[in-house]
Design a protein around this motif. Structure first.
Motif, PDB file in Angstrom:
ATOM      1  N   LEU A 144      14.498   6.503   1.486  1.00 27.44           N
ATOM      2  CA  LEU A 144      13.088   6.123   1.494  1.00 27.44           C
ATOM      3  C   LEU A 144      12.794   5.181   2.660  1.00 27.44           C
ATOM      4  CD1 LEU A 144      10.348   6.206  -0.014  1.00 27.44           C
ATOM      5  CD2 LEU A 144      11.088   4.144  -1.215  1.00 27.44           C
ATOM      6  N   PRO A 145      11.887   5.535   3.586  1.00 25.57           N
ATOM      7  CA  PRO A 145      11.538   4.666   4.715  1.00 25.57           C
ATOM      8  C   PRO A 145      10.527   3.601   4.287  1.00 25.57           C
ATOM      9  CG  PRO A 145      10.325   6.714   4.902  1.00 25.57           C
ATOM     10  CD  PRO A 145      11.207   6.845   3.670  1.00 25.57           C
ATOM     11  N   LEU A 146      10.954   2.711   3.407  1.00 25.67           N
ATOM     12  CA  LEU A 146      10.030   1.789   2.750  1.00 25.67           C
ATOM     13  C   LEU A 146       9.332   0.868   3.741  1.00 25.67           C
ATOM     14  CD1 LEU A 146       8.765   0.772   0.165  1.00 25.67           C
ATOM     15  CD2 LEU A 146      10.768  -0.689  -0.198  1.00 25.67           C
ATOM     16  N   ALA A 147      10.041   0.351   4.726  1.00 23.99           N
ATOM     17  CA  ALA A 147       9.421  -0.578   5.675  1.00 23.99           C
ATOM     18  C   ALA A 147       8.269   0.087   6.415  1.00 23.99           C
ATOM     19  CB  ALA A 147      10.464  -1.102   6.659  1.00 23.99           C
ATOM     20  N   ALA A 148       8.448   1.332   6.829  1.00 20.45           N
ATOM     21  CA  ALA A 148       7.389   2.058   7.531  1.00 20.45           C
ATOM     22  C   ALA A 148       6.197   2.311   6.612  1.00 20.45           C
ATOM     23  CB  ALA A 148       7.923   3.369   8.087  1.00 20.45           C
ATOM     24  N   ILE A 149       6.473   2.659   5.346  1.00 22.59           N
ATOM     25  CA  ILE A 149       5.397   2.906   4.384  1.00 22.59           C
ATOM     26  C   ILE A 149       4.582   1.638   4.158  1.00 22.59           C
ATOM     27  CG2 ILE A 149       4.907   3.468   1.968  1.00 22.59           C
ATOM     28  CD1 ILE A 149       7.317   5.364   2.052  1.00 22.59           C
ATOM     29  N   VAL A 150       5.263   0.515   3.953  1.00 24.81           N
ATOM     30  CA  VAL A 150       4.573  -0.757   3.715  1.00 24.81           C
ATOM     31  C   VAL A 150       3.706  -1.126   4.911  1.00 24.81           C
ATOM     32  CG1 VAL A 150       4.897  -3.234   3.407  1.00 24.81           C
ATOM     33  CG2 VAL A 150       6.262  -1.625   2.060  1.00 24.81           C
ATOM     34  N   ALA A 151       4.249  -1.013   6.116  1.00 26.82           N
ATOM     35  CA  ALA A 151       3.499  -1.374   7.325  1.00 26.82           C
ATOM     36  C   ALA A 151       2.252  -0.515   7.470  1.00 26.82           C
ATOM     37  CB  ALA A 151       4.395  -1.242   8.552  1.00 26.82           C
ATOM     38  N   ASP A 152       2.384   0.785   7.228  1.00 24.91           N
ATOM     39  CA  ASP A 152       1.236   1.678   7.373  1.00 24.91           C
ATOM     40  C   ASP A 152       0.215   1.463   6.263  1.00 24.91           C
ATOM     41  OD1 ASP A 152       2.295   2.720   9.653  1.00 24.91           O
ATOM     42  OD2 ASP A 152       2.993   4.593   8.751  1.00 24.91           O
ATOM     43  N   PHE A 153       0.664   1.183   5.051  1.00 30.30           N
ATOM     44  CA  PHE A 153      -0.271   0.895   3.965  1.00 30.30           C
ATOM     45  C   PHE A 153      -1.076  -0.364   4.278  1.00 30.30           C
ATOM     46  CE2 PHE A 153       0.516   3.164  -0.261  1.00 30.30           C
ATOM     47  CZ  PHE A 153       0.937   4.328   0.357  1.00 30.30           C
ATOM     48  N   GLN A 154      -0.426  -1.376   4.815  1.00 31.30           N
ATOM     49  CA  GLN A 154      -1.133  -2.609   5.151  1.00 31.30           C
ATOM     50  C   GLN A 154      -2.166  -2.383   6.238  1.00 31.30           C
ATOM     51  OE1 GLN A 154       2.194  -5.171   6.018  1.00 31.30           O
ATOM     52  NE2 GLN A 154       2.342  -5.905   3.903  1.00 31.30           N
ATOM     53  N   GLN A 155      -1.861  -1.489   7.170  1.00 27.04           N
ATOM     54  CA  GLN A 155      -2.792  -1.205   8.260  1.00 27.04           C
ATOM     55  C   GLN A 155      -3.976  -0.364   7.791  1.00 27.04           C
ATOM     56  OE1 GLN A 155      -1.028   0.863  11.565  1.00 27.04           O
ATOM     57  NE2 GLN A 155      -2.874   0.775  12.811  1.00 27.04           N
ATOM     58  N   VAL A 156      -3.711   0.661   6.975  1.00 25.73           N
ATOM     59  CA  VAL A 156      -4.763   1.592   6.568  1.00 25.73           C
ATOM     60  C   VAL A 156      -5.552   1.080   5.367  1.00 25.73           C
ATOM     61  CG1 VAL A 156      -5.207   3.943   5.707  1.00 25.73           C
ATOM     62  CG2 VAL A 156      -3.515   3.563   7.515  1.00 25.73           C
ATOM     63  N   TYR A 157      -4.852   0.439   4.427  1.00 24.28           N
ATOM     64  CA  TYR A 157      -5.488  -0.015   3.192  1.00 24.28           C
ATOM     65  C   TYR A 157      -5.467  -1.544   3.106  1.00 24.28           C
ATOM     66  CZ  TYR A 157      -4.053   4.791   2.036  1.00 24.28           C
ATOM     67  OH  TYR A 157      -3.823   6.141   2.042  1.00 24.28           O
ATOM     68  N   GLY A 158      -5.835  -2.205   4.167  1.00 22.57           N
ATOM     69  CA  GLY A 158      -5.657  -3.651   4.274  1.00 22.57           C
ATOM     70  C   GLY A 158      -6.143  -4.459   3.092  1.00 22.57           C
ATOM     71  N   ALA A 159      -7.406  -4.308   2.707  1.00 20.75           N
ATOM     72  CA  ALA A 159      -7.964  -5.127   1.630  1.00 20.75           C
ATOM     73  C   ALA A 159      -7.264  -4.861   0.308  1.00 20.75           C
ATOM     74  CB  ALA A 159      -9.459  -4.841   1.499  1.00 20.75           C
ATOM     75  N   TRP A 160      -6.945  -3.600   0.061  1.00 21.17           N
ATOM     76  CA  TRP A 160      -6.257  -3.240  -1.183  1.00 21.17           C
ATOM     77  C   TRP A 160      -4.878  -3.881  -1.228  1.00 21.17           C
ATOM     78  CZ3 TRP A 160      -3.965   2.291  -2.038  1.00 21.17           C
ATOM     79  CH2 TRP A 160      -3.370   2.358  -3.303  1.00 21.17           C
ATOM     80  N   MET A 161      -4.168  -3.879  -0.103  1.00 18.53           N
ATOM     81  CA  MET A 161      -2.818  -4.425  -0.082  1.00 18.53           C
ATOM     82  C   MET A 161      -2.805  -5.939  -0.221  1.00 18.53           C
ATOM     83  SD  MET A 161      -0.661  -1.925   0.012  1.00 18.53           S
ATOM     84  CE  MET A 161      -1.807  -1.198  -1.162  1.00 18.53           C
ATOM     85  N   VAL A 162      -3.883  -6.601   0.199  1.00 22.56           N
ATOM     86  CA  VAL A 162      -3.972  -8.055   0.025  1.00 22.56           C
ATOM     87  C   VAL A 162      -4.027  -8.402  -1.456  1.00 22.56           C
ATOM     88  CG1 VAL A 162      -5.451 -10.071   0.376  1.00 22.56           C
ATOM     89  CG2 VAL A 162      -5.011  -8.494   2.271  1.00 22.56           C
TER      90      VAL A 162
END
Length: 225
Positions: free
Chosen positions: A188-206
């Motif tokens: 599982l490329p978890l670090a890449a998934i987390v980074a992209d989720f933070q970029q695309v879904y910023g407010a949700w990830m906060v």
């Protein structure tokens, strides 16, 4: 030249923890059949329908994404359910890896649309299983009860053809559109998934508790009555 499975596609990892006792026990219980294809089909259906799809309970920590965590919780969204399927297949001796794509999901709840502010679901996960000398895609995300509630065609899997989301639902409405293939991974490329989720879904990830404090099942029931 066929993309042959590497030793890593049978190995346990920290997240695809196929060596966990509960994962191994699940594989022994459900990997029924006379050959690898039948066992892969049985495992796919067991993961698809035995664990409720819940995109509100996204936990991007290593613990939250681990295969054994899905077993313990009884639910998961597409990525951890794919991780679980890969893990139980490896435990049963079936080479497995993870595949990912970005999809436009035309089926969602109002709460999800308001929270995500987009219908683009990045890093949608599925399992890629080595069956009869080739890789076959299996998508165990939507349990059959959810499909019936939403009027979707269940994702059947026969171990011969790829099982990916249908473009339309039972009524002919747009359901799922694949817009980008991200390839396959042995872990599982978890670090890449987390980074992209933070970029695309910023407010949700906060504040991911925005969804976790609600009930996906209740929202679905209310919106499909």
């Amino acid at each position: 030249m066929t993309d042959q499975p590497r030793p890593a596609t049978l190995a346990a990892t920290a997240l695809i923890d196929s060596d966990h006792p509960d994962v191994a026990a699940f594989a022994r219980q459900h990997a029924r059949g006379g050959d690898a294809r039948e066992r892969a089909v049985a495992l796919t259906l067991a993961v698809r329908d035995g664990f409720r799809y819940d995109p509100y309970r996204i936990d991007l920590t290593p613990e939250g994404m681990r295969a054994s965590t899905v077993l313990a919780c009884g639910h998961g969204w597409c990525v951890p359910k794919a991780v679980l399927l890969a893990a139980v297949c490896r435990a049963a001796g079936i080479p497995a890896r993870l595949g990912f794509a970005d999809v436009r999901n035309h089926l969602s709840t109002e709460r999800m649309r308001q929270t995500m502010q987009t219908d683009l679901f990045i890093w949608h996960g599925y399992a890629d299983l080595w069956i009869d000398g080739r890789w076959v895609k299996a998508t165990p995300a939507f349990n059959v009860e959810l499909c019936e509630r939403f009027g979707l065609l269940p994702l059947d899997f026969d171990g011969r053809a790829d099982s990916i989301y249908h473009p339309f639902d039972r009524a002919g409405n747009r359901h799922m559109e694949y817009v980008r293939e991200r390839g396959t991974f042995d872990d599982l490329p978890l670090a890449a998934i987390v980074a992209d989720f933070q970029q695309v879904y910023g407010a949700w990830m906060v504040d991911p508790a925005t969804l976790r404090s609600a009930s996906f099942q209740h929202d679905v029931e209310r919106e499909t009555q």
